[in-house]
Motif scaffolding. Structure first.
Motif, PDB file in Angstrom:
ATOM      1  N   CYS A 211      21.156  67.771  54.171  1.00 16.91           N
ATOM      2  CA  CYS A 211      21.857  66.483  54.183  1.00 16.91           C
ATOM      3  C   CYS A 211      21.332  65.597  53.061  1.00 16.91           C
ATOM      4  O   CYS A 211      20.138  65.625  52.732  1.00 16.91           O
ATOM      5  CB  CYS A 211      21.659  65.782  55.519  1.00 16.91           C
ATOM      6  SG  CYS A 211      22.522  66.567  56.898  1.00 16.91           S
ATOM      7  N   LEU A 212      22.226  64.802  52.492  1.00 15.26           N
ATOM      8  CA  LEU A 212      21.875  63.838  51.453  1.00 15.26           C
ATOM      9  C   LEU A 212      22.031  62.439  52.025  1.00 15.26           C
ATOM     10  O   LEU A 212      23.110  62.069  52.499  1.00 15.26           O
ATOM     11  CB  LEU A 212      22.781  64.006  50.237  1.00 15.26           C
ATOM     12  CG  LEU A 212      22.451  63.095  49.046  1.00 15.26           C
ATOM     13  CD1 LEU A 212      21.185  63.572  48.336  1.00 15.26           C
ATOM     14  CD2 LEU A 212      23.613  63.047  48.058  1.00 15.26           C
ATOM     15  N   LEU A 213      20.962  61.661  51.997  1.00 18.99           N
ATOM     16  CA  LEU A 213      20.979  60.294  52.497  1.00 18.99           C
ATOM     17  C   LEU A 213      20.948  59.320  51.330  1.00 18.99           C
ATOM     18  O   LEU A 213      20.048  59.379  50.486  1.00 18.99           O
ATOM     19  CB  LEU A 213      19.783  60.038  53.419  1.00 18.99           C
ATOM     20  CG  LEU A 213      19.723  58.653  54.079  1.00 18.99           C
ATOM     21  CD1 LEU A 213      20.887  58.460  55.042  1.00 18.99           C
ATOM     22  CD2 LEU A 213      18.394  58.458  54.801  1.00 18.99           C
ATOM     23  N   SER A 214      21.932  58.421  51.294  1.00 18.01           N
ATOM     24  CA  SER A 214      22.039  57.418  50.234  1.00 18.01           C
ATOM     25  C   SER A 214      22.075  56.033  50.858  1.00 18.01           C
ATOM     26  O   SER A 214      22.527  55.862  51.998  1.00 18.01           O
ATOM     27  CB  SER A 214      23.318  57.634  49.418  1.00 18.01           C
ATOM     28  OG  SER A 214      23.403  58.956  48.930  1.00 18.01           O
ATOM     29  N   PRO A 215      21.609  54.991  50.136  1.00 16.45           N
ATOM     30  CA  PRO A 215      21.685  53.630  50.654  1.00 16.45           C
ATOM     31  C   PRO A 215      23.112  53.243  51.033  1.00 16.45           C
ATOM     32  O   PRO A 215      24.063  53.557  50.321  1.00 16.45           O
ATOM     33  CB  PRO A 215      21.170  52.782  49.483  1.00 16.45           C
ATOM     34  CG  PRO A 215      20.262  53.702  48.735  1.00 16.45           C
ATOM     35  CD  PRO A 215      20.910  55.053  48.836  1.00 16.45           C
ATOM     36  N   SER A 216      23.233  52.586  52.178  1.00 22.47           N
ATOM     37  CA  SER A 216      24.514  52.071  52.701  1.00 22.47           C
ATOM     38  C   SER A 216      25.502  53.169  53.085  1.00 22.47           C
ATOM     39  O   SER A 216      26.695  52.914  53.204  1.00 22.47           O
ATOM     40  CB  SER A 216      25.173  51.110  51.700  1.00 22.47           C
ATOM     41  OG  SER A 216      24.311  50.023  51.424  1.00 22.47           O
ATOM     42  N   LYS A 217      25.006  54.384  53.272  1.00 22.89           N
ATOM     43  CA  LYS A 217      25.861  55.497  53.690  1.00 22.89           C
ATOM     44  C   LYS A 217      25.130  56.324  54.739  1.00 22.89           C
ATOM     45  O   LYS A 217      23.909  56.428  54.721  1.00 22.89           O
ATOM     46  CB  LYS A 217      26.217  56.395  52.506  1.00 22.89           C
ATOM     47  CG  LYS A 217      27.041  55.722  51.418  1.00 22.89           C
ATOM     48  CD  LYS A 217      27.306  56.699  50.274  1.00 22.89           C
ATOM     49  CE  LYS A 217      28.096  56.028  49.152  1.00 22.89           C
ATOM     50  NZ  LYS A 217      28.311  56.973  48.018  1.00 22.89           N
ATOM     51  N   THR A 218      25.914  56.928  55.651  1.00 15.92           N
ATOM     52  CA  THR A 218      25.303  57.898  56.553  1.00 15.92           C
ATOM     53  C   THR A 218      25.126  59.212  55.792  1.00 15.92           C
ATOM     54  O   THR A 218      25.777  59.449  54.778  1.00 15.92           O
ATOM     55  CB  THR A 218      26.184  58.123  57.794  1.00 15.92           C
ATOM     56  OG1 THR A 218      27.506  58.476  57.382  1.00 15.92           O
ATOM     57  CG2 THR A 218      26.239  56.863  58.654  1.00 15.92           C
ATOM     58  N   ALA A 219      24.247  60.064  56.295  1.00 10.34           N
ATOM     59  CA  ALA A 219      23.942  61.315  55.598  1.00 10.34           C
ATOM     60  C   ALA A 219      25.168  62.230  55.551  1.00 10.34           C
ATOM     61  O   ALA A 219      25.951  62.287  56.502  1.00 10.34           O
ATOM     62  CB  ALA A 219      22.789  62.023  56.288  1.00 10.34           C
ATOM     63  N   ARG A 220      25.331  62.934  54.436  1.00 13.01           N
ATOM     64  CA  ARG A 220      26.423  63.908  54.315  1.00 13.01           C
ATOM     65  C   ARG A 220      25.849  65.286  54.010  1.00 13.01           C
ATOM     66  O   ARG A 220      24.803  65.418  53.384  1.00 13.01           O
ATOM     67  CB  ARG A 220      27.410  63.487  53.231  1.00 13.01           C
ATOM     68  CG  ARG A 220      26.847  63.422  51.818  1.00 13.01           C
ATOM     69  CD  ARG A 220      27.893  62.925  50.835  1.00 13.01           C
ATOM     70  NE  ARG A 220      27.355  62.673  49.510  1.00 13.01           N
ATOM     71  CZ  ARG A 220      27.331  63.548  48.514  1.00 13.01           C
ATOM     72  NH1 ARG A 220      27.838  64.768  48.703  1.00 13.01           N
ATOM     73  NH2 ARG A 220      26.838  63.223  47.340  1.00 13.01           N
TER      74      ARG A 220
END
Length: 409
Positions: free
Chosen positions: A359-368
């Motif tokens: 999973c990739l976690l980015s600011p202001s987003k849930t993990a994809r």
């Protein structure tokens, strides 16, 4: 539809070191609280040297965030000489506020740095309006209310204190079974003073009851087959109650966890930031369940709502299983990203293998979810995995940013 009249409280995140500070700021906090090598309540954290603090202040302020320093221990007379030197050094830095609990420390700060902004620590056990008014008259700008208060009591205090007095509440993280964190067990069992930041957490140990003269025959009072852990509190989690927290009128929502990982800092801060933003855009909508999943991905004990809705007398908030629920593996962070080629230069935290789904976690987003279809060392030679701690490597990712986190599923 957005509501411009809603005033959101500050989101205050823990920063046990400079790396965690950067993650907290990048993932959406308005302020961080940090400790130094002495005189803070989390001696087990890495904490900051004065030079690291200077760098942290610059990073926070450049990003529009504030930085608060904890000086909330209960020091003995023999410690005041060193404390006086430290406060004199800190006077030259642009610290936004000091979190304090001991009135002697407050007086020392006032004498050395009359312009210092003081926040009263939860260690001071503030639980009523009259005490709040007293401290405000003394010169305290913000009070971190005791965790034992209910939401109703917090709301009452807010309505009956001046707006110039800011109120802060803990909304997430570990809870202490001792009243407002004033633990005596650690000192008794190990000689390490919890009120000087050295808690060994005996509340998390497993206990059995024995009769004085028959110690070889423990009495069966176990909660379950793992033993008796009658002192181990559940973790606080109020992510699903953002609306009532905003409506209560408190000025700051505080996340516990200076000893926790950088991934914890990023993921928890990110989830609460998204929940707050959603509330402004649509106050009537339920909290996105995906945010709770993000919160559940970090290391924690069983979650509950603390004493916001139930009294300690009615519900002790004790764990049924005295173990951490482990967080998802923190695999790597993205240090550089080329949007044209999609190649990300990554810093290894844990082993990653070709073909892994992560999973990739980015600011202001849930993990994809992403799949690791390409993997190279830092000289662009193809590799099967990343076996070496802290090695640099490349992988191809569709859309990413510097500071993004790659974690396990």
């Amino acid at each position: 539809m957005g509501n411009s009249k809603i005033v959101l409280p500050e989101l205050l995140s823990p920063a046990g070191n400079l790396e965690k500070l950067r993650y907290a700021v990048n993932y959406g906090c308005n302020a961080v609280y940090v400790g130094l090598k002495r005189f803070g309540m989390r001696a087990a954290a890495d904490n900051f040297t004065t030079e690291e603090l200077r760098e942290g202040i610059e990073y926070a302020h450049t990003s529009g965030a504030k930085l608060y320093v904890t000086l909330n221990v209960m020091p003995r007379d023999r410690e005041f000489g060193e404390l006086r030197e430290l406060i004199t050094q800190l006077k030259e830095l642009a610290v936004d506020a000091y979190i304090v609990a001991d009135i002697g420390v407050m007086e020392l700060l006032k004498n050395i740095n009359p312009d210092a902004v003081l926040h009263l620590s939860t260690q001071a056990s503030t639980i009523n309006t009259e005490t709040c008014l007293f401290w405000h008259k003394y010169g305290i700008k913000r009070i971190v209310l005791a965790r034992e208060l209910s939401l109703e009591e917090i709301t009452y205090i807010r309505k009956n204190t001046p707006e110039s007095l800011e109120l802060e509440v803990f909304v997430h993280g570990a809870m202490c079974v001792s009243y407002s964190g004033r633990c005596l067990l650690s000192n008794y069992f190990t000689g390490r003073n919890a009120n000087n930041g050295q808690c060994t957490q005996p509340c998390r140990w497993k206990y059995q009851l024995v009769e004085e003269k028959r110690s070889e025959f423990p009495i069966p009072i176990e909660q379950n087959d793992e033993g008796t852990h009658i002192l181990s509190s559940r973790d606080l989690c109020m992510i699903e109650h953002i609306g009532v927290l905003v409506k209560s009128g408190v000025n700051s929502l505080k996340i516990e966890g200076r000893v926790k990982s950088a991934y914890y800092t990023a993921a928890v801060t990110n989830a609460y930031r998204m929940a707050l933003t959603d509330y402004v855009n649509n106050p009537d909508a339920p909290v996105n369940t995906a945010y709770f999943k993000e919160i559940a991905s970090v290391s924690h004990r069983e979650y509950d709502t603390g004493y916001f809705y139930t009294s300690p007398l009615d519900k002790a908030q004790i764990c049924t299983v005295n173990e951490y629920i482990k967080e998802k593996a923190f695999l790597s962070t993205i240090e550089e990203y080329n949007p044209k080629t999609g190649m990300a230069l990554c810093f290894q935290r844990n082993k990653l293998c070709l073909g892994d789904t992560v999973c990739l976690l980015s600011p202001s987003k849930t993990a994809r979810e992403i799949k690791i279809n390409e993997l190279y060392d830092n000289e662009m030679n193809p590799i099967e995995n990343t076996p070496h701690p802290q090695m640099m490597f490349y992988t191809k990712i569709e859309s990413a940013k510097v500071g993004d986190i790659i974690r396990g599923q």
